[in-house]
Design a protein around this motif. Structure first.
Motif, PDB file in Angstrom:
ATOM      1  N   THR A 125       0.936  -1.229   0.025  1.00 48.34           N
ATOM      2  CA  THR A 125      -0.158   0.365   0.648  1.00 48.34           C
ATOM      3  C   THR A 125       0.808   0.985   0.189  1.00 48.34           C
ATOM      4  OG1 THR A 125      -1.907   0.611   1.253  1.00 48.34           O
ATOM      5  CG2 THR A 125      -0.373   0.288   2.505  1.00 48.34           C
ATOM      6  N   GLY A 126       0.385   2.850  -0.001  1.00 48.61           N
ATOM      7  CA  GLY A 126       0.935   3.548  -0.030  1.00 48.61           C
ATOM      8  C   GLY A 126       0.768   4.653   1.428  1.00 48.61           C
ATOM      9  N   LYS A 127       1.277   5.243   1.567  1.00 42.62           N
ATOM     10  CA  LYS A 127       1.071   6.417   2.759  1.00 42.62           C
ATOM     11  C   LYS A 127       1.095   7.925   2.237  1.00 42.62           C
ATOM     12  CE  LYS A 127       3.819   7.195   7.364  1.00 42.62           C
ATOM     13  NZ  LYS A 127       4.310   6.813   8.522  1.00 42.62           N
ATOM     14  N   LEU A 128       0.561   8.331   2.996  1.00 44.75           N
ATOM     15  CA  LEU A 128       0.439   9.868   2.485  1.00 44.75           C
ATOM     16  C   LEU A 128       0.458  10.352   3.986  1.00 44.75           C
ATOM     17  CD1 LEU A 128      -0.351  12.369  -0.455  1.00 44.75           C
ATOM     18  CD2 LEU A 128      -0.736  13.017   2.175  1.00 44.75           C
ATOM     19  N   LEU A 129       1.570  11.725   4.152  1.00 42.10           N
ATOM     20  CA  LEU A 129       1.502  12.362   5.377  1.00 42.10           C
ATOM     21  C   LEU A 129       1.238  13.464   5.704  1.00 42.10           C
ATOM     22  CD1 LEU A 129       1.750  12.038   8.999  1.00 42.10           C
ATOM     23  CD2 LEU A 129       4.341  11.916   8.583  1.00 42.10           C
ATOM     24  N   ALA A 130       0.751  14.285   6.023  1.00 39.68           N
ATOM     25  CA  ALA A 130       0.607  15.338   6.042  1.00 39.68           C
ATOM     26  C   ALA A 130       0.774  16.539   7.087  1.00 39.68           C
ATOM     27  CB  ALA A 130      -0.007  16.714   4.725  1.00 39.68           C
ATOM     28  N   ARG A 131       1.538  17.529   6.995  1.00 37.88           N
ATOM     29  CA  ARG A 131       1.401  18.300   8.352  1.00 37.88           C
ATOM     30  C   ARG A 131       1.556  20.327   8.191  1.00 37.88           C
ATOM     31  NH1 ARG A 131       2.767  15.216  12.629  1.00 37.88           N
ATOM     32  NH2 ARG A 131       4.426  13.255  11.913  1.00 37.88           N
ATOM     33  N   LEU A 132       0.306  20.303   8.525  1.00 39.70           N
ATOM     34  CA  LEU A 132      -0.751  21.399   8.404  1.00 39.70           C
ATOM     35  C   LEU A 132      -0.253  22.992   9.715  1.00 39.70           C
ATOM     36  CD1 LEU A 132      -3.819  21.370   6.587  1.00 39.70           C
ATOM     37  CD2 LEU A 132      -1.647  22.716   5.476  1.00 39.70           C
ATOM     38  N   CYS A 133      -0.148  23.664   9.791  1.00 43.21           N
ATOM     39  CA  CYS A 133       0.130  24.835  10.941  1.00 43.21           C
ATOM     40  C   CYS A 133       0.632  26.756  10.005  1.00 43.21           C
ATOM     41  CB  CYS A 133       1.929  24.696  10.735  1.00 43.21           C
ATOM     42  SG  CYS A 133       2.623  26.283  12.075  1.00 43.21           S
ATOM     43  N   CYS A 134      -0.822  26.927  10.611  1.00 46.58           N
ATOM     44  CA  CYS A 134      -1.281  28.054  10.276  1.00 46.58           C
ATOM     45  C   CYS A 134      -1.581  28.966  11.772  1.00 46.58           C
ATOM     46  CB  CYS A 134      -2.866  27.716   9.828  1.00 46.58           C
ATOM     47  SG  CYS A 134      -2.672  26.633   8.345  1.00 46.58           S
ATOM     48  N   LYS A 135      -2.081  30.289  11.559  1.00 44.64           N
ATOM     49  CA  LYS A 135      -1.836  31.540  12.573  1.00 44.64           C
ATOM     50  C   LYS A 135      -3.131  31.355  12.975  1.00 44.64           C
ATOM     51  CE  LYS A 135      -3.629  35.387   9.426  1.00 44.64           C
ATOM     52  NZ  LYS A 135      -3.251  36.798   9.237  1.00 44.64           N
ATOM     53  N   ASP A 136      -4.316  30.782  12.664  1.00 46.06           N
ATOM     54  CA  ASP A 136      -5.427  30.783  14.230  1.00 46.06           C
ATOM     55  C   ASP A 136      -6.420  29.402  12.483  1.00 46.06           C
ATOM     56  OD1 ASP A 136      -6.361  31.420  10.878  1.00 46.06           O
ATOM     57  OD2 ASP A 136      -5.972  33.805  11.883  1.00 46.06           O
ATOM     58  N   GLY A 137      -7.486  28.951  13.461  1.00 46.07           N
ATOM     59  CA  GLY A 137      -8.459  28.066  13.435  1.00 46.07           C
ATOM     60  C   GLY A 137      -9.259  28.336  11.945  1.00 46.07           C
ATOM     61  N   TYR A 138      -9.682  29.717  11.725  1.00 43.67           N
ATOM     62  CA  TYR A 138     -10.348  30.105  10.315  1.00 43.67           C
ATOM     63  C   TYR A 138      -8.562  29.746   9.028  1.00 43.67           C
ATOM     64  CZ  TYR A 138     -11.822  32.745   6.349  1.00 43.67           C
ATOM     65  OH  TYR A 138     -11.877  33.386   5.138  1.00 43.67           O
ATOM     66  N   HIS A 139      -7.919  29.911   9.517  1.00 44.85           N
ATOM     67  CA  HIS A 139      -7.299  29.477   7.690  1.00 44.85           C
ATOM     68  C   HIS A 139      -6.631  27.981   7.652  1.00 44.85           C
ATOM     69  CE1 HIS A 139      -6.292  33.672   8.385  1.00 44.85           C
ATOM     70  NE2 HIS A 139      -5.916  34.155   6.859  1.00 44.85           N
ATOM     71  N   LEU A 140      -6.588  27.218   9.372  1.00 46.15           N
ATOM     72  CA  LEU A 140      -6.662  26.789   8.944  1.00 46.15           C
ATOM     73  C   LEU A 140      -7.496  25.199   8.403  1.00 46.15           C
ATOM     74  CD1 LEU A 140      -4.749  23.598  10.012  1.00 46.15           C
ATOM     75  CD2 LEU A 140      -6.085  23.335  12.018  1.00 46.15           C
ATOM     76  N   ARG A 141      -8.331  25.802   9.150  1.00 43.54           N
ATOM     77  CA  ARG A 141     -10.184  25.329   8.245  1.00 43.54           C
ATOM     78  C   ARG A 141     -10.077  25.567   7.076  1.00 43.54           C
ATOM     79  NH1 ARG A 141     -15.352  23.246   9.409  1.00 43.54           N
ATOM     80  NH2 ARG A 141     -14.706  22.286  11.588  1.00 43.54           N
ATOM     81  N   LYS A 142      -9.593  26.638   6.502  1.00 42.17           N
ATOM     82  CA  LYS A 142      -9.692  26.744   4.869  1.00 42.17           C
ATOM     83  C   LYS A 142      -8.531  25.516   3.683  1.00 42.17           C
ATOM     84  CE  LYS A 142      -9.364  30.746   2.385  1.00 42.17           C
ATOM     85  NZ  LYS A 142      -8.671  32.125   2.468  1.00 42.17           N
ATOM     86  N   ARG A 143      -7.450  25.365   4.891  1.00 41.04           N
ATOM     87  CA  ARG A 143      -6.526  24.688   4.084  1.00 41.04           C
ATOM     88  C   ARG A 143      -7.155  23.002   4.457  1.00 41.04           C
ATOM     89  NH1 ARG A 143      -3.156  27.647   1.006  1.00 41.04           N
ATOM     90  NH2 ARG A 143      -1.869  28.709   1.819  1.00 41.04           N
ATOM     91  N   LEU A 144      -7.529  22.599   5.035  1.00 37.93           N
ATOM     92  CA  LEU A 144      -8.018  21.208   5.489  1.00 37.93           C
ATOM     93  C   LEU A 144      -9.424  20.970   4.702  1.00 37.93           C
ATOM     94  CD1 LEU A 144      -8.190  20.873   9.365  1.00 37.93           C
ATOM     95  CD2 LEU A 144      -6.567  19.740   7.841  1.00 37.93           C
ATOM     96  N   VAL A 145      -9.615  21.570   4.378  1.00 37.17           N
ATOM     97  CA  VAL A 145     -11.343  21.693   3.794  1.00 37.17           C
ATOM     98  C   VAL A 145     -10.943  21.470   2.053  1.00 37.17           C
ATOM     99  CG1 VAL A 145     -12.949  22.229   2.817  1.00 37.17           C
ATOM    100  CG2 VAL A 145     -13.397  22.598   5.016  1.00 37.17           C
ATOM    101  N   ALA A 146      -9.729  21.763   1.723  1.00 37.01           N
ATOM    102  CA  ALA A 146      -9.757  22.002   0.425  1.00 37.01           C
ATOM    103  C   ALA A 146      -9.053  20.331   0.247  1.00 37.01           C
ATOM    104  CB  ALA A 146      -8.416  22.383  -0.073  1.00 37.01           C
ATOM    105  N   LEU A 147      -7.690  20.431   1.349  1.00 37.96           N
ATOM    106  CA  LEU A 147      -6.938  18.822   1.454  1.00 37.96           C
ATOM    107  C   LEU A 147      -7.766  18.003   1.541  1.00 37.96           C
ATOM    108  CD1 LEU A 147      -4.242  17.196   1.273  1.00 37.96           C
ATOM    109  CD2 LEU A 147      -3.690  17.923   4.381  1.00 37.96           C
ATOM    110  N   LEU A 148      -8.706  17.695   2.506  1.00 37.85           N
ATOM    111  CA  LEU A 148      -9.384  16.189   2.764  1.00 37.85           C
ATOM    112  C   LEU A 148     -10.823  16.042   1.390  1.00 37.85           C
ATOM    113  CD1 LEU A 148     -10.614  17.372   6.875  1.00 37.85           C
ATOM    114  CD2 LEU A 148      -8.240  15.316   5.944  1.00 37.85           C
ATOM    115  N   GLU A 149     -10.902  16.957   0.994  1.00 37.89           N
ATOM    116  CA  GLU A 149     -11.227  16.759  -0.436  1.00 37.89           C
ATOM    117  C   GLU A 149     -10.707  16.158  -1.169  1.00 37.89           C
ATOM    118  OE1 GLU A 149     -12.824  20.583  -0.904  1.00 37.89           O
ATOM    119  OE2 GLU A 149     -14.976  20.558  -0.001  1.00 37.89           O
TER     120      GLU A 149
END
Length: 278
Positions: A240-264
């Motif tokens: 199988t394969g494995k992809l590991l991603a880590r996000l670090c943002c200044k606040d929850g608003y900017h984190l959510r924007k990145r997360l939504v696109a990444l999870l989709e």
């Protein structure tokens, strides 16, 4: 003259002791419930007509503080598919004594797929939280896993100066360890987050892990979505394969924007749980 009420020194604060469990199987072409258990503040709600099956987890206590315990256990049967999420962000409040614990165990059968996509955990100043994720995947099972943490809501002027936070992951496939990590920070949270090697002052972080044969193929697209707010790597792990991603943002608003696109991107078959858009 006012009279202060007498306080019993032996009186102990009420603590949350909550457990929830769900087992699903594939029958008649759809993923269906086989067993469900809920105790205390742990509640599970299942929107009708969803496939993959969606389970929405609720902590009716409204948050966690020192000494509270919340346990989740899930089984996804052969060829079944489930998305597990939370109704809202979990909150870890100031602790007078002790540590709150959140433990999640997930087992996925042959050909099954699970998405563990809880909404963010918000840590408040003075909180103490230990979080644990244990996953066992069958040889050809797939999984998408997320844990996101916000160190105080910057829009509310919150700053987490002192707290204790521990996060432990163990993901196995065919009994073989394919991902392990232990994150620990505290008690001087603000000082640690300000360091370049930690978050350089960022108050919102997330870890996303995809275990699936096509995981390495999503790497470049994932990096494009995250931009300068994170990084990702991918490996071939056995069959199988494995992809590991880590996000670090200044606040929850900017984190959510990145997360939504990444999870989709990583969960293209089913997208995001509906509660994420409420």
């Amino acid at each position: 003259m006012s009279i202060e009420p007498a306080i019993d020194p032996g009186l102990k604060s009420q603590r949350v002791r909550a457990r929830g469990a769900l087992c699903v199987t594939r029958r008649a072409g759809r993923t269906r419930i086989q067993r469900m258990f809920q105790e205390g503040a742990a509640k599970i709600r299942l929107p009708q007509g969803e496939d993959p099956l969606q389970a929405v987890l609720i902590n009716t206590a409204g948050g966690l503080t020192g000494g509270d315990s919340l346990e989740w256990a899930f089984e996804v049967g052969d060829d079944a598919s489930a998305i597990l999420t939370t109704q809202a962000c979990e909150r870890a409040y100031r602790s007078a004594a002790g540590t709150a614990t959140v433990s999640t165990s997930i087992a996925v059968g042959a050909g099954g797929r699970v998405c563990w996509l809880p909404q963010e955990t918000i840590l408040f100043d003075g909180s103490a939280l230990r979080r644990r994720l244990e996953v066992d995947l069958a040889p050809d099972a797939e999984g998408l896993f997320l844990e996101a943490t916000i160190f105080g809501r910057t829009a509310m002027g919150e700053v987490v100066r002192r707290a204790e936070f521990r996060d432990r992951w163990r993901v196995r496939q065919s009994g073989r360890l394919v991902h392990a990590e232990d994150f620990a920070i505290g008690p001087m949270i603000a000082d640690r987050l300000g360091r370049r090697a930690v978050t350089l002052g960022g108050a919102a972080v997330a870890t996303v892990l995809l275990v699936a044969p096509e995981a390495p193929e999503r790497l470049e697209a994932a990096r494009a979505i995250m931009g300068e707010d994170g990084g990702a790597s991918a490996w071939q792990v056995g069959d199988t394969g494995k992809l590991l991603a880590r996000l670090c943002c200044k606040d929850g608003y900017h984190l959510r924007k990145r997360l939504v696109a990444l999870l989709e991107l990583l969960n293209e078959r089913a997208g995001l749980p509906k509660v994420w858009s409420l």
